[in-house]
Scaffold this active site. Structure first.
Site, PDB file in Angstrom:
ATOM      1  N   PRO A 123       0.842  -1.219   0.000  1.00 32.10           N
ATOM      2  CA  PRO A 123       0.000   0.000   0.000  1.00 32.10           C
ATOM      3  C   PRO A 123       0.864   1.252   0.000  1.00 32.10           C
ATOM      4  O   PRO A 123       1.754   1.393   0.826  1.00 32.10           O
ATOM      5  CB  PRO A 123      -0.788  -0.094   1.311  1.00 32.10           C
ATOM      6  CG  PRO A 123      -0.510  -1.433   1.887  1.00 32.10           C
ATOM      7  CD  PRO A 123       0.669  -2.024   1.202  1.00 32.10           C
ATOM      8  N   GLU A 124       0.620   2.113  -0.946  1.00 26.06           N
ATOM      9  CA  GLU A 124       1.357   3.376  -1.037  1.00 26.06           C
ATOM     10  C   GLU A 124       0.430   4.510  -0.606  1.00 26.06           C
ATOM     11  O   GLU A 124      -0.729   4.283  -0.274  1.00 26.06           O
ATOM     12  CB  GLU A 124       1.830   3.603  -2.481  1.00 26.06           C
ATOM     13  CG  GLU A 124       2.765   2.528  -3.016  1.00 26.06           C
ATOM     14  CD  GLU A 124       4.193   2.677  -2.490  1.00 26.06           C
ATOM     15  OE1 GLU A 124       4.498   3.702  -1.858  1.00 26.06           O
ATOM     16  OE2 GLU A 124       4.991   1.756  -2.716  1.00 26.06           O
TER      17      GLU A 124
ATOM     18  N   HIS B  70      -5.626 -14.342   7.954  1.00 27.86           N
ATOM     19  CA  HIS B  70      -4.771 -13.163   8.111  1.00 27.86           C
ATOM     20  C   HIS B  70      -5.522 -11.952   8.650  1.00 27.86           C
ATOM     21  O   HIS B  70      -5.012 -10.836   8.605  1.00 27.86           O
ATOM     22  CB  HIS B  70      -4.124 -12.811   6.770  1.00 27.86           C
ATOM     23  CG  HIS B  70      -3.307 -13.937   6.215  1.00 27.86           C
ATOM     24  ND1 HIS B  70      -2.170 -14.402   6.833  1.00 27.86           N
ATOM     25  CD2 HIS B  70      -3.479 -14.706   5.118  1.00 27.86           C
ATOM     26  CE1 HIS B  70      -1.665 -15.404   6.134  1.00 27.86           C
ATOM     27  NE2 HIS B  70      -2.435 -15.612   5.086  1.00 27.86           N
TER      28      HIS B  70
ATOM     29  N   ARG C  28       1.520 -10.438   5.852  1.00 32.84           N
ATOM     30  CA  ARG C  28       2.954 -10.442   6.189  1.00 32.84           C
ATOM     31  C   ARG C  28       3.237  -9.839   7.553  1.00 32.84           C
ATOM     32  O   ARG C  28       4.371  -9.879   8.013  1.00 32.84           O
ATOM     33  CB  ARG C  28       3.737  -9.736   5.075  1.00 32.84           C
ATOM     34  CG  ARG C  28       3.608 -10.508   3.758  1.00 32.84           C
ATOM     35  CD  ARG C  28       4.405  -9.891   2.652  1.00 32.84           C
ATOM     36  NE  ARG C  28       5.839  -9.905   2.936  1.00 32.84           N
ATOM     37  CZ  ARG C  28       6.744  -9.360   2.147  1.00 32.84           C
ATOM     38  NH1 ARG C  28       6.358  -8.745   1.049  1.00 32.84           N
ATOM     39  NH2 ARG C  28       8.011  -9.406   2.461  1.00 32.84           N
TER      40      ARG C  28
END
Ligand SMILES: [Zn+2]
Length: 270
Positions: free
Chosen positions: A2-3, A91, A109
């Protein structure tokens, strides 16, 4: 990853649904993110009202009655509004409960971060050192020109330095310098004012194009369970080594700059 545009789209997507709503509780399924989740998070947040959601760089700041919840999506995080009763996936590490709905953090992650800040969140050690917001009016060619005087660092690395400017990652730095027609290796301090102006405008245009591209799928993304959810974009140079430049047809080149891949067109960017 994600930016800035994805984080900003998340913020804009959540705000109308959640502003003014009370947090009824917290479900923490996995507490080992980048930092351990506070064990008392449920007790800290329950009963507090979400007043506003701000963004600094890629941090979301959930402003509550008695402090701020800092949230960073890390490498793979995403936030969605789901029915609270919807079974959580492997997750889905954290839910903030708002009535019958949950704000659900998915982060395969686990590089994301969730931190409670009681005092002034803008003075927090993760927030205070952050540089200028590229979409703010304060970020301009004049600002860039002043900030880069005496700097020998390559302009691309300067754009990516979060202590200088926040939220311009590898993709957006590469794309912005293509739009500006500037070689990414150019020493920042050697750029004349007019080129700084072109770069600043290109950074804004590139980020705004990404926001516009994501805006159309915003509702779907925030309010659905769909995969990774991040929108795809057409890049001018990023990830296109050996492919023809979209402007001049010359082959896009890749090189290493500060341990990162950098893509540029040798004809369009000088
Ligand atoms: Zn070209």
């Amino acid at each position: 990853m994600p930016e800035l545009p994805e984080v900003e789209i998340t913020r804009r997507g959540l705000l109308p649904d959640l502003a003014g709503r009370q947090i009824d509780g917290v479900v923490a399924r996995h507490t080992r993110l980048r930092y351990p989740l506070p064990r008392t998070l449920g007790r800290l947040l329950a009963g507090q009202t979400l007043l506003d959601i701000d963004r600094r760089g890629k941090y979301l700041l959930f402003r509550l009655d008695r402090g701020t919840l800092l949230l960073h999506l890390g490498m793979s995080g995403s936030l969605r509004l789901v029915p609270a009763a919807e079974p959580a996936g492997k997750h889905d590490h954290l839910d903030l409960l708002f009535g019958t709905r949950a704000l659900r953090l998915r982060d395969p992650r686990r590089f994301g971060a969730v931190l409670w800040v009681k005092g002034d969140a803008d003075a927090h050690p993760l927030i205070a050192p952050l540089g200028i917001e590229p979409l703010s009016g304060a970020f301009s060619g004049d600002w860039l020109h002043d900030a880069t005087r005496g700097r020998a660092t390559a302009i691309k690395l300067f754009l990516m330095d979060s202590h200088a400017i926040v939220g311009v990652g590898n993709i957006y730095a590469s794309e912005s310098l293509f739009r500006a027609g500037v070689d990414p290796r150019t020493p920042a301090g050697r750029l004349a004012r007019a080129r700084c102006e072109r770069i600043a405008m290109a950074v804004k245009t590139t980020l705004e194009a990404a926001l516009a591209a994501g805006g159309s799928s915003l509702r779907d993304f925030i309010h659905s369970d769909g995969g990774s959810g991040w929108f795809q974009q057409q890049h001018f140079v990023y990830g296109r080594e050996g492919e023809p430049c979209r402007r001049c047809g010359m082959k896009v080149r890749a090189l290493r700059l500060g341990q990162r891949s950098t893509f540029h067109c040798p004809r369009c960017q000088r």
